[in-house]
Each structure stands twice: as C-alpha cells, then as structure tokens.
Design a protein around this motif. Structure first.
Motif, PDB file in Angstrom:
ATOM      1  N   LEU A 293       0.876  -1.348  -0.057  1.00 27.14           N
ATOM      2  CA  LEU A 293      -0.005   0.130  -0.037  1.00 27.14           C
ATOM      3  C   LEU A 293       0.943   1.323  -0.248  1.00 27.14           C
ATOM      4  N   ASP A 294       1.203   1.577  -1.272  1.00 24.63           N
ATOM      5  CA  ASP A 294       2.002   2.822  -1.247  1.00 24.63           C
ATOM      6  C   ASP A 294       1.374   4.141  -1.054  1.00 24.63           C
ATOM      7  N   GLY A 295       1.879   4.947  -0.364  1.00 27.11           N
ATOM      8  CA  GLY A 295       1.248   6.264   0.015  1.00 27.11           C
ATOM      9  C   GLY A 295       0.171   6.207   0.927  1.00 27.11           C
ATOM     10  N   SER A 296       0.342   5.313   1.864  1.00 33.54           N
ATOM     11  CA  SER A 296      -0.846   4.906   2.851  1.00 33.54           C
ATOM     12  C   SER A 296      -1.156   6.016   3.572  1.00 33.54           C
TER      13      SER A 296
ATOM     14  N   VAL B  27       6.651  16.662  -8.902  1.00 37.11           N
ATOM     15  CA  VAL B  27       7.900  16.366  -7.954  1.00 37.11           C
ATOM     16  C   VAL B  27       7.580  17.272  -6.656  1.00 37.11           C
ATOM     17  N   ASN B  28       8.256  17.072  -5.752  1.00 38.00           N
ATOM     18  CA  ASN B  28       7.728  17.720  -4.250  1.00 38.00           C
ATOM     19  C   ASN B  28       8.766  18.899  -4.248  1.00 38.00           C
ATOM     20  N   GLU B  29       8.404  19.924  -4.709  1.00 31.19           N
ATOM     21  CA  GLU B  29       9.088  21.038  -4.657  1.00 31.19           C
ATOM     22  C   GLU B  29       9.431  21.718  -3.358  1.00 31.19           C
TER      23      GLU B  29
ATOM     24  N   ARG C 149       2.064  19.017 -11.048  1.00 27.96           N
ATOM     25  CA  ARG C 149       0.929  18.152 -10.382  1.00 27.96           C
ATOM     26  C   ARG C 149       1.593  17.292  -9.512  1.00 27.96           C
ATOM     27  N   TYR C 150       1.087  17.136  -8.170  1.00 26.58           N
ATOM     28  CA  TYR C 150       2.042  16.356  -7.395  1.00 26.58           C
ATOM     29  C   TYR C 150       1.138  15.673  -6.353  1.00 26.58           C
ATOM     30  N   ILE C 151       0.552  14.617  -6.266  1.00 21.77           N
ATOM     31  CA  ILE C 151      -0.492  13.943  -5.471  1.00 21.77           C
ATOM     32  C   ILE C 151       0.049  13.555  -4.057  1.00 21.77           C
ATOM     33  N   GLY C 152       1.350  13.111  -4.179  1.00 27.00           N
ATOM     34  CA  GLY C 152       2.094  12.449  -3.074  1.00 27.00           C
ATOM     35  C   GLY C 152       1.678  11.062  -2.982  1.00 27.00           C
ATOM     36  N   SER C 153       1.309  10.344  -3.902  1.00 28.76           N
ATOM     37  CA  SER C 153       1.178   9.133  -4.172  1.00 28.76           C
ATOM     38  C   SER C 153       1.663   8.533  -5.594  1.00 28.76           C
ATOM     39  N   MET C 154       3.013   7.936  -5.435  1.00 32.75           N
ATOM     40  CA  MET C 154       3.410   7.835  -6.977  1.00 32.75           C
ATOM     41  C   MET C 154       2.689   7.216  -7.783  1.00 32.75           C
ATOM     42  N   VAL C 155       1.777   6.044  -7.389  1.00 36.35           N
ATOM     43  CA  VAL C 155       0.964   5.581  -8.331  1.00 36.35           C
ATOM     44  C   VAL C 155      -0.048   6.152  -9.012  1.00 36.35           C
TER      45      VAL C 155
ATOM     46  N   ILE D 234       6.067  13.839 -16.695  1.00 33.13           N
ATOM     47  CA  ILE D 234       7.324  13.355 -15.840  1.00 33.13           C
ATOM     48  C   ILE D 234       7.053  13.443 -14.314  1.00 33.13           C
ATOM     49  N   TYR D 235       7.119  12.215 -13.868  1.00 34.52           N
ATOM     50  CA  TYR D 235       7.390  12.076 -12.373  1.00 34.52           C
ATOM     51  C   TYR D 235       8.936  12.063 -11.892  1.00 34.52           C
ATOM     52  N   MET D 236       9.189  13.152 -10.922  1.00 37.13           N
ATOM     53  CA  MET D 236      10.593  12.866 -10.320  1.00 37.13           C
ATOM     54  C   MET D 236      10.672  12.558  -8.896  1.00 37.13           C
ATOM     55  N   TYR D 237      11.442  11.889  -8.393  1.00 37.84           N
ATOM     56  CA  TYR D 237      11.600  11.818  -7.075  1.00 37.84           C
ATOM     57  C   TYR D 237      13.256  11.897  -6.974  1.00 37.84           C
ATOM     58  N   PRO D 238      13.953  12.830  -6.900  1.00 40.03           N
ATOM     59  CA  PRO D 238      15.438  13.141  -7.359  1.00 40.03           C
ATOM     60  C   PRO D 238      16.039  12.613  -5.854  1.00 40.03           C
TER      61      PRO D 238
ATOM     62  N   GLY E 207      17.644   9.356  -2.761  1.00 40.80           N
ATOM     63  CA  GLY E 207      16.235   9.344  -3.328  1.00 40.80           C
ATOM     64  C   GLY E 207      15.450   8.819  -2.105  1.00 40.80           C
ATOM     65  N   LYS E 208      13.999   8.396  -2.274  1.00 41.64           N
ATOM     66  CA  LYS E 208      13.389   7.902  -1.201  1.00 41.64           C
ATOM     67  C   LYS E 208      12.754   6.764  -2.087  1.00 41.64           C
ATOM     68  N   LEU E 209      12.304   6.539  -3.206  1.00 39.11           N
ATOM     69  CA  LEU E 209      11.739   5.321  -3.783  1.00 39.11           C
ATOM     70  C   LEU E 209      12.788   4.123  -3.714  1.00 39.11           C
ATOM     71  N   ARG E 210      12.153   2.813  -3.555  1.00 36.06           N
ATOM     72  CA  ARG E 210      12.809   1.785  -3.424  1.00 36.06           C
ATOM     73  C   ARG E 210      12.780   1.068  -4.776  1.00 36.06           C
TER      74      ARG E 210
ATOM     75  N   TYR F  54      10.824  -2.644  -5.521  1.00 32.36           N
ATOM     76  CA  TYR F  54       9.231  -2.868  -5.631  1.00 32.36           C
ATOM     77  C   TYR F  54       8.288  -1.678  -5.980  1.00 32.36           C
ATOM     78  N   GLU F  55       9.177  -0.497  -6.247  1.00 32.21           N
ATOM     79  CA  GLU F  55       8.625   0.828  -6.524  1.00 32.21           C
ATOM     80  C   GLU F  55       9.175   1.077  -8.048  1.00 32.21           C
ATOM     81  N   ALA F  56      10.569   1.307  -8.100  1.00 31.45           N
ATOM     82  CA  ALA F  56      11.144   1.839  -9.428  1.00 31.45           C
ATOM     83  C   ALA F  56      11.006   0.848 -10.465  1.00 31.45           C
TER      84      ALA F  56
END
Ligand code: P6P
Length: 330
Positions: free
Chosen positions: A118-121, A211-213, A242-248, A260-264, A272-275, A278-280
C-alpha cells in the motif's frame, strides 16, 4: 480485443502469448487480482474509521482493526502463498524476504514476487488515492530448493510481469507481462475488473511535471535547472505542476496524459526515497512497455543491478522526450 473483457478472460486469452505460458503466472495474477478486491473494499471504507475504528482498536464486529498497510500486506502475502506458485516474497512491510516452502515443502514455485502492498498509505486518512505495486521474476536458483537472496536481486530488465492497483475515484489494475500495458477498471457492484484501457501508450511528451518542490533547495543543480526550464514562459511551457504525493496516482495520470514524475536524490535523501525493487522497477517496466522511459538520472532503471532488497534510487519516469530532456540537465 473485446473492450468488455474481464481481467480473468484477458489473462487466459493472453496466456499463450506469454513465453512461459504454463498457466502458473496466470494463477499468480489471479491471486493478486483477488487480493486487490479485498484491499479495495477495506480502503474504500477507511473513511468510516470513526465508525469502524482505527488501527489497534476493535471495530463494531469486535474484530481488531488493522493498519491498512498491514492489512494489505497480509492479504497479498496470503493470496500469493495459497497458490503455491511463488517460492518467495519481498514486501516493503517486511525487513527480510519471505521464503515459501510450499504445501509439500518442496519450494516448487518458479516465481518470486516483490511488492509495496500500500504505497502512499499516509494519504488514506485525507482520502487521497493510494496504490499497490508488484513485480514478478522467475527464480534463478534451482526449483525445489529454498529461495535465495539472489532470486530477488535481479536487474529489472528480467521482470516477467509488473503492475499496480490504484485505489482512486475508481479502482484500476494496470499490468504488463512484457507484451504491452493494459488497464482494467473494477466494477464494484459485481466485483469484476473490466478491460477499460487497452494497450496504453504514454504520449512522447507532455506538459505536466510531478515533484515535491518543497525539497527544491536540497535538489542537485541539474534538477533545479530542469524545474526552472519547466516553469519558463517559452514554447509550450510553463508546464503544469501536479503532485499528489502518491506515486501510483501521479504515474497513472502521467501515463495517460503525458508527463514526468521525479523523486530525485537530495541532501536529505542521498539515494532518493523510492525503493528500486518494488517501486522503481515495476513502474519502469510499465513505463517502457507503454513507450516511456525511466532513469535514475544517468542510467536506465531496468539496467541497475540491485545490491540489497530495500535499496533506494533516484527516480525520473514518464514521457520519453521529457525524461531525455531532464537527463540533458544532469
Ligand atoms: P514526499 C509515498 O510515501 C511515496 O513513496 C510515493 O508514493 C510518493 O510519490 C512519495 O513517497 C511522496 O514523498 O517526500 O514527497 O512526501
């Protein structure tokens, strides 16, 4: 391809196209489909927490209310184990990998499943969409022996299937087995997923960047320069942010509309934050199968050789021309 085909019919119809079409992957996908319906039911009633009780409390039926990500983790793990197809699981919720001995303790399973149940729970109690992400490989160690760490540390290019469930205004399951990306929308009234987005193609370019600016001051200079490029009054820019804070959800929108989605990486999160596992990787497989790209800024995500199961990676993914442009700034 019948637009009103159910996911079950689609899996069977496309089984023969799958290079290992022994029906085992179909059974695994059917297990994930069932778990997705159970999680969807629970996620959708989460807003009634005051009535059904939050995590750690006892709900009106006297059941212990679980944190939804724990609930989702349990449901997906049990749906996978019960089918005796996989020999191991990596989950964002589990520190170590899970070895599945199988009903006859023979580890006959040929596949391993890696997932973020549950990503973004953290968005659930503010009623923002969340998602499940899954990645499937064939094991590389001998069938019949206990699964090993190396079975999970394969480069993403070797995935045999990948997908996500987005629990949003409608619940969708989007997946690929290496032959294009197809999206199925759940009809909750009868509990069936119907083919609603056949052969999804990401537009080559778009005008949305995600992206989370808030982390801007911590970004590498090249990322800062690309964000300023997106905001500049020139050609078809400025883009929309546009950034929902839930990557999916952010990826799903960018896949359908372009973007484009970015998590630098940044000074706060040096990798970075993403795994990766099982995410990237699964999102990268979907992006490429739909004609898009996914990079860590300098390398194709699917070419990265993992070194540990929860490793993080900088992540840039979406319309191919936008990812190319981003890379030119790094
Ligand atoms: P931040 C959710 O926790 C997640 O893994 C992604 O789904 C989401 O895009 C990102 O983290 C949000 O992280 O740091 O911007 O709040």
């Amino acid at each position: 391809m019948n637009e009103h085909m159910t996911l079950g019919e689609f899996i069977i119809e496309n089984q023969s196209a799958f290079q290992y079409s022994s029906g085992e992957l179909s059974k695994l996908l059917n297990g994930l489909r069932l778990a997705a319906k159970m999680v969807n039911h629970e996620v959708n009633k989460a807003g009634l927490v005051d009535i059904i009780g939050g995590a750690g409390e006892v709900n009106v039926q006297g059941e212990d209310q679980q944190l939804l990500d724990v609930f989702a983790n349990d449901k997906f793990i049990h749906s996978i184990i019960k089918r005796d197809i996989a020999c191991g699981i990596v989950s964002e919720e589990e520190d170590e990998f899970i070895s599945i001995a199988g009903s006859d303790k023979a580890n006959k399973g040929k596949y391993v499943v890696l997932m973020d149940p549950l990503d973004g729970s953290s968005n659930i109690d503010v009623n923002v969409s969340v998602g499940t992400i899954f990645s499937i490989f064939r094991r590389v160690t001998p069938v019949g022996t206990p699964v090993q760490l190396e079975d999970f540390l394969q480069p993403g290019s070797l995935q045999v299937a990948a997908g996500y469930v987005v629990y949003g205004t409608s619940t969708m399951l989007v997946y690929t087995t290496g032959d294009g990306v197809n999206g199925f929308t759940l009809n909750p009234a009868i509990g069936s997923f119907y083919l609603s987005h056949a052969n999804i193609q990401i537009p080559k370019t778009g005008n949305i960047y995600s992206v989370n600016e808030g982390n801007y001051s911590h970004f590498p200079q090249g990322v800062k320069d690309y964000i300023k490029y997106c905001q500049k009054e020139e050609e078809n820019r400025p883009y929309s942010a546009r950034y929902i804070g839930s990557m999916v959800s952010d990826f799903h929108r960018n896949m359908l509309k372009g973007g484009i989605y970015m998590y630098p990486n940044c000074t706060k999160n040096i990798d970075g934050k993403l795994r990766l596992l099982y995410e990237a990787n699964p999102i990268a497989m979907l992006a490429e199968q739909a004609g898009g790209k996914a990079s860590n800024g300098v390398q194709r995500i699917l070419d990265i050789k993992p070194t540990e199961i929860h490793q993080r990676v900088p992540f840039f993914c979406g319309s191919s021309e936008m990812v190319d442009k981003l890379e030119s700034f790094l």
